[in-house]
Write an enzyme that holds these catalytic residues in place. Structure first.
Site, PDB file in Angstrom:
ATOM      1  CE  LYS A 104      -3.634   4.995  -1.996  1.00 52.62           C
ATOM      2  NZ  LYS A 104      -4.632   5.484  -2.977  1.00 52.62           N
TER       3      LYS A 104
ATOM      4  CE1 TYR B  37      -3.936   2.159   0.389  1.00 53.64           C
ATOM      5  CE2 TYR B  37      -2.669   3.242   2.119  1.00 53.64           C
ATOM      6  CZ  TYR B  37      -3.752   3.215   1.262  1.00 53.64           C
ATOM      7  OH  TYR B  37      -4.659   4.260   1.277  1.00 53.64           O
TER       8      TYR B  37
END
Length: 231
Positions: free
Chosen positions: A160, A156
């Site tokens: 990002k 994750y």
């Protein structure tokens, strides 16, 4: 009327963003992978919807064609769709797991942006808002006083961080479009079992703000509801 598409708009931050922008007078379209959930959410909100899976080139292309046919154009794109992936000990990660998250959260934004770019460029005030996370900020992750510091979010966070970089590059090389990246902050959503201290309304404050800028608004910025953030 400003026409706005929000990917992943059938729940959580996407849903609340849709509600608020619809209330502000935008013609809102929510994109959803699941037809049933998309139709149900759109009905509750009183907005339109299209089937859109950001992991599929053909789905995104079909959605862009449908938006052109049904609505004639697009002014604002909110790239909100994403998955958290595994949040676990490092030894449990592997290549396919990280690739799955990158494909949705990062490559999904590339697919969607390029599919809708011709429509956006026909708008007098085109805007793109990319939804990121403090978990993708090098500065935030290095701050031991921040909650993000201790979260083992390998895929994750990588996804990002990549979203932040591609936003900077898009903003540099697409100067005719206002393109910014926003961290909603630690918000109570399905991602975290509704553990975040912020409400979804607070979490969408900056998304809504950046989705409603004009042609003279900022571009290439990274911020949350409190203001600018370090990359």
């Amino acid at each position: 009327m400003t026409t706005t598409l929000i990917t992943g708009g059938n729940k959580s931050l996407g849903y609340e963003t849709a509600r608020r922008l619809h209330e502000a007078g935008h013609r809102v379209i929510i994109g959803a992978r699941d037809a049933g959930r998309g139709a149900e959410a759109a009905g509750r909100l009183g907005v339109a919807w299209v089937r859109l899976d950001v992991t599929s080139d053909s789905s995104v292309a079909s959605a862009a064609a449908e938006v052109r046919e049904r609505f004639g154009g697009l002014d604002v794109l909110v790239n909100n769709a994403g998955i958290s992936g595994a949040i676990t000990a490092m030894e449990h990660f592997d290549g396919p797991e990280v690739l799955r998250v990158l494909d949705t959260n990062t490559v999904g934004i590339v697919r969607t942006t390029h599919a809708f770019l011709p429509l956006l460029r026909e708008s007098p005030e085109p805007v793109i808002v990319n939804v990121t996370s403090g978990l993708g900020s090098f500065a935030v992750r290095s701050d031991e006083t921040r909650t993000e510091y201790g979260v083992p979010s390998l895929g994750y966070s990588a996804s990002k961080a990549a979203v932040n970089m591609l936003t900077k590059i898009y903003a540099q090389f697409l100067p005719d479009v206002r393109i910014n990246v926003v961290d909603p902050g630690y918000t109570a959503t399905d991602f975290n079992g509704h553990a975040g201290p912020q409400t979804v309304t607070e979490g969408t404050d900056r998304i809504v703000r950046m989705a409603t800028i004009g042609k003279d608004g900022p571009t290439g910025t990274f911020s949350d509801r409190h203001g600018p953030l370090e990359w």
